[in-house]
Design an enzyme around this catalytic site. Sequence first.
Site, mmCIF file in Angstrom:
data_model
loop_
_atom_site.group_PDB
_atom_site.id
_atom_site.type_symbol
_atom_site.label_atom_id
_atom_site.label_comp_id
_atom_site.label_asym_id
_atom_site.label_seq_id
_atom_site.Cartn_x
_atom_site.Cartn_y
_atom_site.Cartn_z
ATOM 1 N N LYS A 37 47.902 49.792 44.939
ATOM 2 C CA LYS A 37 46.993 49.729 43.781
ATOM 3 C C LYS A 37 45.655 49.073 44.145
ATOM 4 O O LYS A 37 44.602 49.591 43.810
ATOM 5 C CB LYS A 37 47.678 48.971 42.629
ATOM 6 C CG LYS A 37 46.798 48.860 41.389
ATOM 7 C CD LYS A 37 47.617 48.651 40.142
ATOM 8 C CE LYS A 37 47.928 47.192 39.874
ATOM 9 N NZ LYS A 37 46.767 46.403 39.441
ATOM 10 N N SER A 38 45.719 47.941 44.832
ATOM 11 C CA SER A 38 44.469 47.247 45.169
ATOM 12 C C SER A 38 43.591 48.110 46.063
ATOM 13 O O SER A 38 42.370 48.191 45.873
ATOM 14 C CB SER A 38 44.776 45.942 45.910
ATOM 15 O OG SER A 38 45.388 45.024 45.039
ATOM 16 N N ARG A 90 41.994 37.665 28.753
ATOM 17 C CA ARG A 90 42.083 37.144 30.128
ATOM 18 C C ARG A 90 40.728 36.565 30.556
ATOM 19 O O ARG A 90 39.671 37.080 30.189
ATOM 20 C CB ARG A 90 42.563 38.243 31.083
ATOM 21 C CG ARG A 90 44.013 38.615 30.753
ATOM 22 C CD ARG A 90 44.563 39.639 31.708
ATOM 23 N NE ARG A 90 44.652 39.122 33.065
ATOM 24 C CZ ARG A 90 44.959 39.891 34.109
ATOM 25 N NH1 ARG A 90 45.179 41.179 33.943
ATOM 26 N NH2 ARG A 90 45.046 39.361 35.302
ATOM 27 N N ASP A 149 51.546 38.706 43.180
ATOM 28 C CA ASP A 149 52.108 39.747 42.320
ATOM 29 C C ASP A 149 53.622 39.895 42.501
ATOM 30 O O ASP A 149 54.272 40.608 41.736
ATOM 31 C CB ASP A 149 51.424 41.091 42.601
ATOM 32 C CG ASP A 149 49.976 41.074 42.137
ATOM 33 O OD1 ASP A 149 49.630 40.252 41.264
ATOM 34 O OD2 ASP A 149 49.180 41.865 42.661
ATOM 35 N N ARG A 188 53.356 34.950 33.172
ATOM 36 C CA ARG A 188 54.568 35.379 33.901
ATOM 37 C C ARG A 188 55.540 34.236 34.189
ATOM 38 O O ARG A 188 56.691 34.492 34.545
ATOM 39 C CB ARG A 188 54.186 36.087 35.209
ATOM 40 C CG ARG A 188 53.613 37.466 34.956
ATOM 41 C CD ARG A 188 53.311 38.219 36.239
ATOM 42 N NE ARG A 188 52.820 39.558 35.928
ATOM 43 C CZ ARG A 188 52.030 40.271 36.717
ATOM 44 N NH1 ARG A 188 51.635 39.767 37.883
ATOM 45 N NH2 ARG A 188 51.642 41.481 36.360
ATOM 46 N N GLY A 216 42.513 44.375 34.776
ATOM 47 C CA GLY A 216 41.692 43.221 35.161
ATOM 48 C C GLY A 216 40.970 43.468 36.473
ATOM 49 O O GLY A 216 39.826 43.041 36.656
ATOM 50 N N GLN A 222 39.967 39.341 43.415
ATOM 51 C CA GLN A 222 39.103 40.091 42.499
ATOM 52 C C GLN A 222 37.716 39.446 42.454
ATOM 53 O O GLN A 222 36.697 40.125 42.546
ATOM 54 C CB GLN A 222 39.716 40.116 41.101
ATOM 55 C CG GLN A 222 41.019 40.895 41.049
ATOM 56 C CD GLN A 222 41.727 40.809 39.718
ATOM 57 O OE1 GLN A 222 41.321 40.050 38.828
ATOM 58 N NE2 GLN A 222 42.786 41.582 39.558
ATOM 59 N N LYS A 282 48.030 36.198 34.116
ATOM 60 C CA LYS A 282 48.185 37.608 34.491
ATOM 61 C C LYS A 282 48.324 38.438 33.204
ATOM 62 O O LYS A 282 47.999 37.955 32.133
ATOM 63 C CB LYS A 282 49.388 37.777 35.429
ATOM 64 C CG LYS A 282 49.178 37.099 36.786
ATOM 65 C CD LYS A 282 48.031 37.747 37.530
ATOM 66 C CE LYS A 282 47.704 37.016 38.821
ATOM 67 N NZ LYS A 282 46.485 37.515 39.460
HETATM 68 C C1 S3P Z 1 44.128 41.935 42.905
HETATM 69 C C2 S3P Z 1 44.099 40.576 43.052
HETATM 70 C C3 S3P Z 1 45.057 39.680 42.375
HETATM 71 C C4 S3P Z 1 46.286 40.431 41.896
HETATM 72 C C5 S3P Z 1 45.929 41.696 41.182
HETATM 73 C C6 S3P Z 1 45.150 42.613 42.094
HETATM 74 C C7 S3P Z 1 43.113 42.739 43.605
HETATM 75 O O1 S3P Z 1 44.424 39.082 41.264
HETATM 76 O O2 S3P Z 1 47.066 39.604 41.057
HETATM 77 O O3 S3P Z 1 47.108 42.375 40.767
HETATM 78 O O4 S3P Z 1 43.298 43.968 43.728
HETATM 79 O O5 S3P Z 1 42.121 42.175 44.070
HETATM 80 P P1 S3P Z 1 43.515 37.743 41.394
HETATM 81 O O6 S3P Z 1 42.256 38.092 42.070
HETATM 82 O O7 S3P Z 1 43.286 37.333 39.957
HETATM 83 O O8 S3P Z 1 44.355 36.769 42.137
#
Ligand code: S3P
Length: 426
Positions: A22-23, A122, A313, A344, A94, A168, A340
Site C-alpha cells: 500500500k505505501s 485525525r 501497522d 488501536r 491518511g 507520511q 490510527k
Molecule cells: C505510512 C506510514 C505510517 C503507517 C501508514 C502508512 C506511509 O503512518 O501507519 O499505514 O505509507 O507512509 P505514520 O507516518 O503516521 O507513522
Amino acid sequence: MSSKKIEPVKKLVGQMTLPGDKSISHRAVMIGSIAEGQTRVKNLLDCDDCNYTIRAFRDMGITIKKEGKHTIISGKGLRELKKPKSAIDVGNSGTSMRILAGILAGQKFDSTMEGDTSLSNRPMMRVVEPLLQMGAGITTATGGFPPLSISGGAVKPINYRMPIPSAQVKSAILFAGLYADGTTIIEEAFKSRDHTERMLKYYGADIKVDGLKISLKGGPELKGRSFEVPGDVSSASFFMAGAVLLQDSKIRIDGVGINPTRAGILEVMSRMGAKINVLNKRGMFEPVGDVEVEASRTKGIVIEESDIPGIIDELPIIFVLASLSKGKTVIKGAEELRVKETDRINSMKENLERMGARIEVNKDEITIEGVESLKGSANLRSFGDHRTCMAMAIAALTAKGASVIDDAGCITKSFPEFFDVLEKLK
Ligand code: S3P
C-alpha cells in the site's frame, strides 16, 4: 459486507502471492504523476485508499490507465498538475492526505483536501507545521483537523528534526522539498519506512541518506520509470501470524517486500520464536523475498520504542500473537497507535479481552500475558478499522468456538481480497 462469521480452523496451508504494498503503491502514483513521461507499474494495489490517490491525480489532469496487471501513469512533470475543479476527497486515507499536502504545497494553485468522518478526526498539524515553515499557506479546521486548505507556491528548504517518527510527514516534507530552491534536511530520531527516499532516488532525485539524516536538493525533474510493487508485508503479516498460531500450518508467500525499515514484523516474529524463513532475496530499489512460515510455539518478548516505526501497522496482529505466546510481552512507546484509523490500543484490548486475553495498558506501555487459548466471541468489533478487523479474524480462527466481527467491509481500505485469500489457505 456487514458482519463476518469466523469458524475456527486447524491449520493454514498453501503458497501465494499478495497484492502490492500500500505505501509503495501510493508513492508510485504520486511520483509517477509528477515525473516527466510514462511510469509503468506492475502489481499496484487496487484498494480504497490507493484509489483515492489515483482519483486525486486524475482530478489534477493526470492520465492513469490500467492494462491487465499494469498501471500506466502519464506523468507531466513537477509543475504541470492542474487545479482540481473541487475539493480533493481522500476518503479514509491518511497517507493520501498527509503526503499529498507536500506536493500541493509546491503547486501554482490553491487546493482543499477533505476526508471521511474518521479521517476528519485525525491530527494534521504534524504535517502542517513543517510545511508552514517551508512557506506554504495552510489552514485546517479548529484543532488541526481536516479539511486542509493549501495555498501552493514558492516553498523554501528547511532543516527539520522530526518530533515523532512518521513516514507520511517525512514524505510530505521531501515532496515539498522537490519544489524548493536549495537543500532540505530531515533528521529522524528513529528510522521510519524509507519507501519515498528509495523511489525518489530511482526516479533521479538528488537525495542522500546518511543514517537518520536525509538531504534532498530541490529542482531536478524526475523521469518516468517502470517497476513492480512487492507484495504487501502488512497484509502478509496476518497470514504469517495465523500460520504460526495454528498447529500443522505451513505457508509460503512469494514476492513480499522485506525493506528493513518496514518489515520489522519478520524480526519480531523470529525473536518470539516463530519458524520463519526468507528465501530468494532479490529486488530493484525495494528488497523482496519469499517468506516461509510454519506453526511454532512462540514466547513473549520486550518491544522497545525504537522498534515501533518498523512494526507500526503490524502491532494489532502482534497483540494477537502475544496473547497466545508463552509468558509476557511488553510493548513500549506505542502511543501512535492511538491516532490510527481508530485507537488501536483500545480496539485490540477490548476485542481480545472479550476472547479471554490478558492485556494491561499503563499510559503507552502495553503488557500482554499469554494465555493457552482464546474463546470465540459473537461481539467482536472492527471499529471501522481494516487492521483491527483482519487481526481479529486471525484471532477468531484460533479460538475455541465461532466468532462474529461487525462491519468487516472496512478491509477494502487496504486488502479487499483478505477473506478470499484466507479461504484458500484453510
Ligand atoms: C505510512 C506510514 C505510517 C503507517 C501508514 C502508512 C506511509 O503512518 O501507519 O499505514 O505509507 O507512509 P505514520 O507516518 O503516521 O507513522
